[in-house]
Design an enzyme around this catalytic site. Structure first.
Site, PDB file in Angstrom:
ATOM      1  N   TYR A  46      -4.544  -8.967 -19.539  1.00  0.00           N
ATOM      2  CA  TYR A  46      -3.805 -10.190 -19.899  1.00  0.00           C
ATOM      3  C   TYR A  46      -4.072 -10.901 -21.125  1.00  0.00           C
ATOM      4  CZ  TYR A  46      -0.069 -10.322 -16.422  1.00  0.00           C
ATOM      5  OH  TYR A  46       1.001 -10.315 -15.598  1.00  0.00           O
ATOM      6  N   GLU A  48      -1.535 -13.279 -22.759  1.00  0.00           N
ATOM      7  CA  GLU A  48      -0.640 -14.255 -22.722  1.00  0.00           C
ATOM      8  C   GLU A  48      -1.053 -14.869 -24.310  1.00  0.00           C
ATOM      9  OE1 GLU A  48      -0.947 -14.053 -20.064  1.00  0.00           O
ATOM     10  OE2 GLU A  48       1.204 -14.567 -18.816  1.00  0.00           O
ATOM     11  N   ASP A 213      17.691  -2.074 -37.834  1.00  0.00           N
ATOM     12  CA  ASP A 213      17.173  -1.922 -36.371  1.00  0.00           C
ATOM     13  C   ASP A 213      16.866  -0.068 -37.141  1.00  0.00           C
ATOM     14  OD1 ASP A 213      16.605  -0.560 -34.445  1.00  0.00           O
ATOM     15  OD2 ASP A 213      17.550  -1.207 -32.891  1.00  0.00           O
ATOM     16  N   THR A 240      10.813   1.183 -32.612  1.00  0.00           N
ATOM     17  CA  THR A 240      10.452   1.714 -31.793  1.00  0.00           C
ATOM     18  C   THR A 240       9.202   2.192 -32.487  1.00  0.00           C
ATOM     19  OG1 THR A 240      11.357   3.218 -31.074  1.00  0.00           O
ATOM     20  CG2 THR A 240      12.116   1.951 -29.898  1.00  0.00           C
ATOM     21  N   LYS A 243       9.223   7.027 -32.151  1.00  0.00           N
ATOM     22  CA  LYS A 243       9.928   8.128 -32.671  1.00  0.00           C
ATOM     23  C   LYS A 243       9.669   8.967 -33.603  1.00  0.00           C
ATOM     24  CE  LYS A 243      14.690   5.960 -30.355  1.00  0.00           C
ATOM     25  NZ  LYS A 243      14.416   4.269 -30.651  1.00  0.00           N
ATOM     26  N   ARG A 249       5.013   4.293 -26.387  1.00  0.00           N
ATOM     27  CA  ARG A 249       5.911   3.847 -26.163  1.00  0.00           C
ATOM     28  C   ARG A 249       6.294   2.256 -26.916  1.00  0.00           C
ATOM     29  NH1 ARG A 249       9.288   8.344 -24.761  1.00  0.00           N
ATOM     30  NH2 ARG A 249      11.069   6.975 -24.747  1.00  0.00           N
TER      31      ARG A 249
HETATM   32  N1  DSN Z   1      17.396   5.896 -26.136  1.00  0.00           N
HETATM   33  C1  DSN Z   1      17.201   5.398 -28.079  1.00  0.00           C
HETATM   34  C2  DSN Z   1      17.788   7.192 -28.076  1.00  0.00           C
HETATM   35  O1  DSN Z   1      17.659   8.213 -27.928  1.00  0.00           O
HETATM   36  O2  DSN Z   1      18.271   7.046 -29.387  1.00  0.00           O
HETATM   37  C3  DSN Z   1      18.112   4.680 -28.549  1.00  0.00           C
HETATM   38  O3  DSN Z   1      17.414   3.512 -27.311  1.00  0.00           O
END
Ligand code: DSN
Length: 445
Positions: A46, A48, A213, A240, A243, A249
């Protein structure tokens, strides 16, 4: 693994991934190092609060991994978590040219929510791309929590055959609605927006924060294949990490501005965004960070800083462009007429009279994963939309090159044609399996 049931499912998922190809544009395959960090003992801790931010942009990895500094945490035992989080923050700043990074968001949705919470009050207006035109759920779709708190207004594409955004409409809406945030970002858009024009529009609205974003294209930005919004004066970039960036993730928030003490609430100015956002992530919208994921983010950011990652990003775009060309030759109607990034959106209803859900199932059947997706102004519902969405981050990691895109496009078309022919689907599946096994997962190497 002692749990035979979960152990079996992990083994079966591993086989599924080995024997097929991942074409979902928001997915990728991580390296063994990223996988090891994600499964490490940091999961037991933990943490925080935050580590010290001292020297982050000046120190090299060696010093960051060694140095033990006082922190602002609520639990003891942070000697290693502090160092690993400092490494992740420093590497993220280097990758994107940011002044500060918050590596704690559990996901892209959490990252976006924390930014809204840092800058807006209840009822404030936020301007983002329409979900139906390629925007993202978290940019104010009516079903989200954010839409209950803030007033979202939208812009869209002017011409879906080219993907051109309607900048005049965007400007008119911005001037009329006076948003507190202008968001550039998308999850089903295959062209490159005019960041300069958008920044100029946003700056005409007093107190408007410019937020990008970049979840889908973050790996292309750091690989030099997509503009970096910070170069156009954007204040905040969220993303994120799993990707095109090819990490575990999770979420990430990058900011320009002055980094202050997150324990003290600063004045609400654009310059103070790094501190406002740190306070908004913790304690504003999250509790304990996932330290095993932060360790894995640090590993992935280190990988993305290497020269090979630039080659990867280049190949992702080359593969996507070739795949788009090959699909068009086979009769697929593509939204925006092609792609400039890693992503392709095809209107299979217009192309072949089949909806995206039926196409997804048939293509899945042969070992290729992609997803059904609405097309702009779709007349069909989201569970049975007109389109399919696919992309090349995963298959490029596996090692496929432009020449292989001919075969991939043919398989997609063949699966749609054979959707009611089980024997033909089975034959195609065997071909895909034989081919896929020639390209091991990076975590198998
Ligand atoms: N779920 C993602 C996507 O596939 O683009 C975006 O959050």
């Amino acid at each position: 693994m002692v749990d035979e049931f979960v152990g079996k499912l992990i083994e079966e998922e591993l086989q599924r991934q080995r024997e097929g190809l991942e074409l979902i544009p928001s997915e990728n395959y991580v390296t063994a190092d990223v996988m090891a960090a994600t499964g490490s003992v940091f999961t037991n801790k933990y943490s925080e609060g935050y580590p010290s931010f001292e020297g982050l942009t000046e120190y090299g990895d060696e010093k960051l991994a060694e140095e033990v500094l006082a922190d602002r945490r609520y639990y003891g035992g942070q000697v290693n978590t502090n160092r690993v989080e400092r490494l992740a923050i420093a590497r993220a700043c280097r990758l994107f040219g940011a002044d500060h990074a918050n590596v704690q968001p559990h996901s892209g949705a959490q990252a976006n929510m924390a930014v809204y919470n840092a800058w807006c009050e209840e009822g404030d207006t936020i301007l983002g791309m329409d979900l139906g035109h390629g925007g993202h759920l978290t940019h104010g779709a009516p079903v989200t929590q954010a839409a209950k708190v803030y007033n979202f207004v939208r812009y869209g594409q002017k011409d879906i055959t080219t993907g051109e955004i309607d900048y005049d409409e965007l400007e008119a809406v911005a001037l009329k609605e006076q948003p507190k945030i202008l968001i550039v970002g998308y999850s089903a858009y295959s062209r490159i927006p005019n960041f300069k024009r958008m920044a100029e529009i946003g700056r005409k609205v007093e107190g408007c924060m410019l937020m990008a974003d970049m979840a889908h294209v973050a790996g292309l930005i750091v690989g030099g294949m997509h503009p970096n919004p910070f170069d156009y004066g954007f204040d905040v970039v969220t993303t994120t990490t799993h990707k095109t960036l090819r990490g575990p993730r999770g979420g990430l928030i990058l900011t320009k501005g002055v980094v202050g003490n997150p324990m003290r609430k600063p004045e609400k100015t654009l310059e103070n965004l790094p501190t406002l956002i740190d306070r908004s992530v913790f304690p504003g919208t999250q509790g304990g960070p996932l330290m095993h994921v932060i360790a894995a983010k640090a590993v992935a950011f280190g990988e993305a800083l290497r020269p090979e990652f630039r080659e990867y990003a280049k190949q992702v775009v080359k593969n996507a462009k070739r795949l788009a060309d090959e699909m068009q030759k086979l009769g697929f109607v593509l939204i925006s007429g092609g792609t400039d990034n890693h992503l392709i959106l095809a209107d299979v209803m217009k192309s072949f009279g089949v909806n995206g859900a039926e196409a997804e199932v048939a293509i899945d059947e042969i070992g290729l994963s992609l997803n059904k997706n609405s097309v702009p102004d779709d007349e069909l519902p989201p569970f049975r939309p007109s389109g399919i969405r696919l992309g090349t981050p995963g298959i490029t990691t596996r090692g496929l090159k432009e020449g292989d895109m001919v075969k991939v496009a043919q398989w997609i078309k063949a699966a749609i044609d054979a959707r009611e022919d089980d024997a033909e689907l089975k034959k195609l599946r065997a071909e895909v399996k034989e081919f896929s096994l020639r390209f091991p997962l990076p975590s198998d190497k």
